[in-house]
Write a protein that holds these residues in place. Sequence first.
Motif, PDB file in Angstrom:
ATOM      1  N   THR A  88      21.549 -30.546   0.615  1.00  0.00           N
ATOM      2  CA  THR A  88      20.139 -30.370   0.961  1.00  0.00           C
ATOM      3  C   THR A  88      19.713 -28.928   0.738  1.00  0.00           C
ATOM      4  O   THR A  88      20.529 -28.002   0.773  1.00  0.00           O
ATOM      5  CB  THR A  88      19.883 -30.760   2.427  1.00  0.00           C
ATOM      6  N   ASP A  89      18.441 -28.759   0.527  1.00  0.00           N
ATOM      7  CA  ASP A  89      17.882 -27.446   0.224  1.00  0.00           C
ATOM      8  C   ASP A  89      18.047 -26.483   1.395  1.00  0.00           C
ATOM      9  O   ASP A  89      18.314 -25.293   1.203  1.00  0.00           O
ATOM     10  CB  ASP A  89      16.404 -27.609  -0.134  1.00  0.00           C
ATOM     11  N   GLU A  90      17.915 -26.980   2.627  1.00  0.00           N
ATOM     12  CA  GLU A  90      17.964 -26.124   3.805  1.00  0.00           C
ATOM     13  C   GLU A  90      19.329 -26.122   4.480  1.00  0.00           C
ATOM     14  O   GLU A  90      19.504 -25.493   5.524  1.00  0.00           O
ATOM     15  CB  GLU A  90      16.894 -26.567   4.806  1.00  0.00           C
ATOM     16  N   GLY A  91      20.292 -26.807   3.893  1.00  0.00           N
ATOM     17  CA  GLY A  91      21.632 -26.821   4.460  1.00  0.00           C
ATOM     18  C   GLY A  91      21.872 -27.998   5.381  1.00  0.00           C
ATOM     19  O   GLY A  91      20.945 -28.595   5.934  1.00  0.00           O
ATOM     20  N   GLY A  92      23.137 -28.347   5.555  1.00  0.00           N
ATOM     21  CA  GLY A  92      23.503 -29.492   6.378  1.00  0.00           C
ATOM     22  C   GLY A  92      23.385 -30.787   5.601  1.00  0.00           C
ATOM     23  O   GLY A  92      22.677 -30.886   4.597  1.00  0.00           O
ATOM     24  N   TYR A  93      24.115 -31.800   6.024  1.00  0.00           N
ATOM     25  CA  TYR A  93      24.031 -33.149   5.482  1.00  0.00           C
ATOM     26  C   TYR A  93      24.519 -33.239   4.036  1.00  0.00           C
ATOM     27  O   TYR A  93      24.046 -34.060   3.265  1.00  0.00           O
ATOM     28  CB  TYR A  93      22.609 -33.681   5.598  1.00  0.00           C
ATOM     29  N   SER A 107      20.342 -27.110  14.587  1.00  0.00           N
ATOM     30  CA  SER A 107      20.244 -25.729  14.119  1.00  0.00           C
ATOM     31  C   SER A 107      19.988 -25.649  12.624  1.00  0.00           C
ATOM     32  O   SER A 107      19.537 -24.615  12.123  1.00  0.00           O
ATOM     33  CB  SER A 107      21.522 -24.978  14.473  1.00  0.00           C
ATOM     34  N   ASP A 108      20.258 -26.738  11.884  1.00  0.00           N
ATOM     35  CA  ASP A 108      19.965 -26.756  10.452  1.00  0.00           C
ATOM     36  C   ASP A 108      18.476 -26.907  10.178  1.00  0.00           C
ATOM     37  O   ASP A 108      18.009 -26.588   9.081  1.00  0.00           O
ATOM     38  CB  ASP A 108      20.712 -27.907   9.766  1.00  0.00           C
ATOM     39  N   ARG A 109      17.741 -27.414  11.156  1.00  0.00           N
ATOM     40  CA  ARG A 109      16.291 -27.603  11.008  1.00  0.00           C
ATOM     41  C   ARG A 109      15.610 -27.000  12.235  1.00  0.00           C
ATOM     42  O   ARG A 109      15.157 -27.725  13.136  1.00  0.00           O
ATOM     43  CB  ARG A 109      15.941 -29.094  10.890  1.00  0.00           C
ATOM     44  N   PRO A 110      15.554 -25.667  12.313  1.00  0.00           N
ATOM     45  CA  PRO A 110      15.078 -25.022  13.548  1.00  0.00           C
ATOM     46  C   PRO A 110      13.653 -25.383  13.929  1.00  0.00           C
ATOM     47  O   PRO A 110      13.308 -25.368  15.108  1.00  0.00           O
ATOM     48  CB  PRO A 110      15.222 -23.529  13.225  1.00  0.00           C
ATOM     49  N   ASP A 111      12.796 -25.712  12.954  1.00  0.00           N
ATOM     50  CA  ASP A 111      11.423 -26.064  13.298  1.00  0.00           C
ATOM     51  C   ASP A 111      11.341 -27.389  14.040  1.00  0.00           C
ATOM     52  O   ASP A 111      10.411 -27.610  14.829  1.00  0.00           O
ATOM     53  CB  ASP A 111      10.563 -26.141  12.027  1.00  0.00           C
ATOM     54  N   TRP A 112      12.310 -28.279  13.781  1.00  0.00           N
ATOM     55  CA  TRP A 112      12.298 -29.589  14.424  1.00  0.00           C
ATOM     56  C   TRP A 112      13.407 -29.729  15.448  1.00  0.00           C
ATOM     57  O   TRP A 112      13.323 -30.545  16.353  1.00  0.00           O
ATOM     58  CB  TRP A 112      12.439 -30.689  13.362  1.00  0.00           C
ATOM     59  N   GLY A 113      14.467 -28.946  15.292  1.00  0.00           N
ATOM     60  CA  GLY A 113      15.577 -29.076  16.218  1.00  0.00           C
ATOM     61  C   GLY A 113      15.278 -28.511  17.588  1.00  0.00           C
ATOM     62  O   GLY A 113      15.855 -28.929  18.575  1.00  0.00           O
ATOM     63  N   ARG A 124      17.797 -27.763  24.788  1.00  0.00           N
ATOM     64  CA  ARG A 124      18.795 -28.810  24.568  1.00  0.00           C
ATOM     65  C   ARG A 124      19.234 -28.937  23.117  1.00  0.00           C
ATOM     66  O   ARG A 124      20.307 -29.444  22.809  1.00  0.00           O
ATOM     67  CB  ARG A 124      18.228 -30.148  25.053  1.00  0.00           C
ATOM     68  N   SER A 125      18.384 -28.473  22.215  1.00  0.00           N
ATOM     69  CA  SER A 125      18.666 -28.679  20.798  1.00  0.00           C
ATOM     70  C   SER A 125      19.783 -27.802  20.272  1.00  0.00           C
ATOM     71  O   SER A 125      20.247 -27.995  19.146  1.00  0.00           O
ATOM     72  CB  SER A 125      17.401 -28.417  19.983  1.00  0.00           C
ATOM     73  N   THR A 126      20.242 -26.829  21.036  1.00  0.00           N
ATOM     74  CA  THR A 126      21.261 -25.914  20.528  1.00  0.00           C
ATOM     75  C   THR A 126      22.583 -26.605  20.250  1.00  0.00           C
ATOM     76  O   THR A 126      23.423 -26.063  19.531  1.00  0.00           O
ATOM     77  CB  THR A 126      21.495 -24.772  21.528  1.00  0.00           C
ATOM     78  N   ARG A 172      11.482 -41.842  14.438  1.00  0.00           N
ATOM     79  CA  ARG A 172      12.710 -41.784  13.654  1.00  0.00           C
ATOM     80  C   ARG A 172      12.944 -43.052  12.844  1.00  0.00           C
ATOM     81  O   ARG A 172      13.847 -43.082  11.995  1.00  0.00           O
ATOM     82  CB  ARG A 172      13.896 -41.503  14.577  1.00  0.00           C
ATOM     83  N   GLY A 173      12.167 -44.101  13.079  1.00  0.00           N
ATOM     84  CA  GLY A 173      12.267 -45.301  12.263  1.00  0.00           C
ATOM     85  C   GLY A 173      11.617 -45.150  10.906  1.00  0.00           C
ATOM     86  O   GLY A 173      11.917 -45.902   9.969  1.00  0.00           O
ATOM     87  N   TYR A 174      10.714 -44.156  10.756  1.00  0.00           N
ATOM     88  CA  TYR A 174      10.009 -43.952   9.497  1.00  0.00           C
ATOM     89  C   TYR A 174      10.407 -42.668   8.781  1.00  0.00           C
ATOM     90  O   TYR A 174      10.360 -42.610   7.552  1.00  0.00           O
ATOM     91  CB  TYR A 174       8.492 -43.915   9.735  1.00  0.00           C
ATOM     92  N   TYR A 175      10.750 -41.622   9.518  1.00  0.00           N
ATOM     93  CA  TYR A 175      10.953 -40.311   8.914  1.00  0.00           C
ATOM     94  C   TYR A 175      12.304 -39.719   9.314  1.00  0.00           C
ATOM     95  O   TYR A 175      12.957 -40.169  10.253  1.00  0.00           O
ATOM     96  CB  TYR A 175       9.860 -39.321   9.364  1.00  0.00           C
ATOM     97  N   ASN A 176      12.685 -38.671   8.583  1.00  0.00           N
ATOM     98  CA  ASN A 176      13.843 -37.878   8.955  1.00  0.00           C
ATOM     99  C   ASN A 176      13.581 -36.435   8.565  1.00  0.00           C
ATOM    100  O   ASN A 176      12.556 -36.130   7.952  1.00  0.00           O
ATOM    101  CB  ASN A 176      15.114 -38.413   8.284  1.00  0.00           C
ATOM    102  N   VAL A 177      14.486 -35.555   8.939  1.00  0.00           N
ATOM    103  CA  VAL A 177      14.320 -34.126   8.657  1.00  0.00           C
ATOM    104  C   VAL A 177      15.324 -33.653   7.613  1.00  0.00           C
ATOM    105  O   VAL A 177      15.630 -32.467   7.548  1.00  0.00           O
ATOM    106  CB  VAL A 177      14.449 -33.291   9.946  1.00  0.00           C
TER     107      VAL A 177
END
Length: 870
Positions: A166-171, A204-210, A265-267, A852-857
């Motif tokens: 992925t472009d932003e890292g992770g996965y 932490s790979d998606r700080p805007d959403w995590g 909690r997202s940490t 989360r049934g329609y989208y992901n990060v």
Amino acid sequence: MSAQVAVAQEDEVERIEVTGSRIKRTDMESASPVVVVGAADIEKGGFNSVQDVLDNLSQNSGGSMTQQEVHGFTPSASSVNLRGVGAGRVLTLINGKRVPKYPFAAGGTDNFVDTANMPLGAIERIEILTTGASAIYGSDAMGGVINIILKEEVDETTVKVRTSDTDEGGYSRSNFSLLTGASNDTSNLTFFIEYDDREALKSSDRPDWGTDMVEGNPYAGYSSYGATLYKDVPGADTLIETLSAEECAERGYTMRDDGICGFDRSTARDFMPEQQRLSTMINFSRELNEDHKLYGRMDYTHSNVYREIEPLAMKDFTFTVDGDDVVVSSIKFPEMSEVMKGAAATGSTAFNGDFAGAEDGEYYYTRRLTEMGPRRAEYTTNNFAFLSGVEGYLTDDIEYDASWSFSRQKVDTKSEGSPTVQGMFNYITSDGGKSMLETISAEDAAAMAYQGSKTGESTLSVMSFGINGDAYELPAGPIAYAAGVEYSREWFESYDDAFTSAGGVMGTGGSSAEGSRKQYAGYVEVAFPILDELTLTTAGRYDYYDDASDVGGRFTPQVAVEYRPMPELLVRALYAETFRAPDMQRLFGDPTSAYSTVIDTPRCEAAGNPDAPECQKIDSLPITIGSNPDLKEETGTNWNIGFVWDYEGWTVSMDYWNVEINDLVNDPSAQYILDHADAFADKIERDENGELVSVNTQAINMSSQETAGIDFSFTYVYDWGSYGDLRFSLDGTYLTKWDTQLNADSEVLDLIDGEDSAPQIRANFTTGWTYGDFGTNVLVKYIDGYNGQNQDYFKENGLDSDYDTEVDSHIEVNLMASYNWETWRFTGGINNVFDAEPEIDQTQSSWPHYNRGYYNVIGREFYLSAEYTF
């Protein structure tokens, strides 16, 4: 066997069985609309998994259950939700045969077929029947049927390697597969193996959403469970002590704007868990003679999924100050109690002086147990399936197929990161009383830690015998028929370790269940050629269940009409009754304990002020889900009318469909129960002060649902001469109705115009160009906007002027290119080219504040593959 080619001896015309009918025919199109996604389509779309393919279906109106559900009961599994009827009401088959349900029920109650562990490289095509078909397949086929057809009769070897990041890292992901086979005049053996390794996608790979502070959502906020002491005061608990900003930061907590030491909690939270999977498949066939053939298949899949979520939040003990004494007691186990002498005396060192000089009353700590580390779980899944059968001709006019299949899915779970109730109690009451505002040593954390386990196993054995052929000759042609009988036995068990089931572990609920049932079925399907252009097909099936439910026997009919006024045009219509037997988990399961984040809607509305304390979120409210052996079957109807037109490179289809379900088994969420408290008063428990204690979400036959819409598809293939071929296609679904009713006396809720609605339009546009050995493809995915989860509440309280109560529409673009060079094939592409983010629901009260049934990060993703055939 579905989609298996048979050659009629007398006329050498190829006839195939298509999903939705047992009658073999020469035409893929019938009265039952079927969407076919071939291996080439899967490659062109850039899909990573079977679930990716199913998520992309425009008929997936209700959104899928995906592995993003890391806090749920089934973070290692996924499923699809055609027509919004629910995952368990879509029948999933492999080569036309049933497979066992996932042994852990979604939400603790709903059984479904897991699609997360199906090997993509073994698939020849996926046929999706978009109408109900209980008259053909029996229970579960209320919203449609997904039939996964595996590759077979291969006589070459193909090795494929695929990698993505992925472009932003992770996965990041790596995949290796081998497909090979050997054959002679009478036999064929096909072997397939695939290994898939996927990295976790961390918050932490998606700080805007995590983060817990998702921008633009009024409910976004850090948890109040950092380290704080409160006095329990009816209506408005009083803050006694919290950590300073410096101490809060040093301890890994987060200071909130209200001065309370909270926690982000997202940490330590996954968006998608880590997974490794190994899958193998063997297909074999052997002609016994010119009329009979032996066939079989054996599959095995092993996978490991690793999940992490934030450390446990604790509010499990009450500290009752009575003069100079403090009585420490467990909320969960009232018999667990100890008197701490002198704890409230001025200058006392007990509990580090937290209660020195304190007034009489009840107190409690809220505490994030960071010293225990994140809560971790490992899910080990082993799937095994065996199929053996014989097919051929009983006479020149009668084909037969006799088979036995056995399949088993076993899931073992190990979890850690939570302390025992007794261990925490012992720690708190040791050394004259330990303050929960102080750090827990590594030794004490290890002493109270517990590693839990959970095992689930689901097994299915099916024997079937069917015949297929032509009967009497009518002026317009022969009567075609199919008939058969089936016997199946299904059994399952699911249990936590005894200590967890007894409630001995903090923050976890445990339950055990086991049961079995037998099913006997007989079916018949007959196609009458009324005229040369008109065919009437009738079908009926009788299913009898030997189990604890009230189903007993159930007959389901179906009737369909096919009219071909010209060779290029098919006009079709179908009516079918459907049913679904109760989930075994709901019949045989023990009560399941869990926790939910809610807003106490009745008290909030009574306060009349959305900023009042009564309107604040309640973290970790206990909820209970219980089994119900008195459940009866759900019943429904499906009908559709439409046409298919093929003309000079164009293929156009359009169908209007309607799905209705009654006696719907419903286990509404705790938040839904609170939002409709008048109808669920007996499911809400409060204490003497009116504060919430728990909510019971036990399932009952109570609801109804009706959805309707238009499926459309336009495809055009243009021969560009020496410049190759161009292909354009547009397919989608337009919802015209989605009504639900809680019970016969409640109002009908419109889920298109009302709150918590579904996208009215889902569509995919594809354009591809093939030029010699080069090919490219662009896929554009569109999801319409819809109304927010709590839109009505926002409007009623005037919040719609500050926040958007509608979710925006969403577009993603996938780009793929391929090149063939001698025996090599190279493929590369970019998924989500423009890095489209999920569409925020500003009214959604829980993280991550999008559906989360329609989208992901995942974001922009790059992939490359190399394939060598010899």
